[in-house]
Design an enzyme around this catalytic site. Sequence first.
Site: not given
Length: 220
Positions: A18, A73-74
């Site tokens: 990430d 998800n962000h």
Amino acid sequence: MIQTHGANKRGHDYLVGDLHGQYALLQTMLSRVGFDQDKDRLFCVGDLVDRGPDSLACLSLAFEPWFFGVRGNHEMLAYQALTEGGEHWRLWMMNGGDWASRYDITDIRQCLEKALENLPYAREIEASGSRIGIVHAEPPRDWTSIERAETSDKHDLVWGRSRIKRQDQTRVLGIDAVVVGHSIVEQPTRLGNVLYIDTGAFHTQTLTLIEADEVIAWLE
């Protein structure tokens, strides 16, 4: 839902955890391995944006011909905030979306919408004669089910954490290995044939970058 990639016969394939806006850190890591944009490919497990200093630069990587990410998800949280507002906006701001306030919100929304076209839910790459799957959070029990994923399955792909919470060593069927992010680990961690590589770069300054061939060796 999913994009597949044949073996890279010209260069090397790398997978990275990430990013969360850590553009400078990523460039440092790529420099260390001598990443060649003309021959090498970089696959990211998602969460390009939020929490770090250069979210827009990281989001813009989705338009580079050598970069191949999946949606995290962000990205989805940002999309809901920018298109629906209200509670979604509040949640995004609470979870690192305040960087967007430095730019024209319409520009950010348009950039994100275009970027999502290049960020499928899953990718699959061939390396050393094996197949490596990539999703942001949690793979299904059977990799072949991704093509027919329903809404609930899509949620797990970007938000799920049940496997790591249970420390589930069950292998994902239909694929040799799966690489994921989302759940922060101190170091790359294997559960069955799933490898977790999010080492929390936004607060640890430790960004995991691993060659695809190493993934296969790691899981063996």
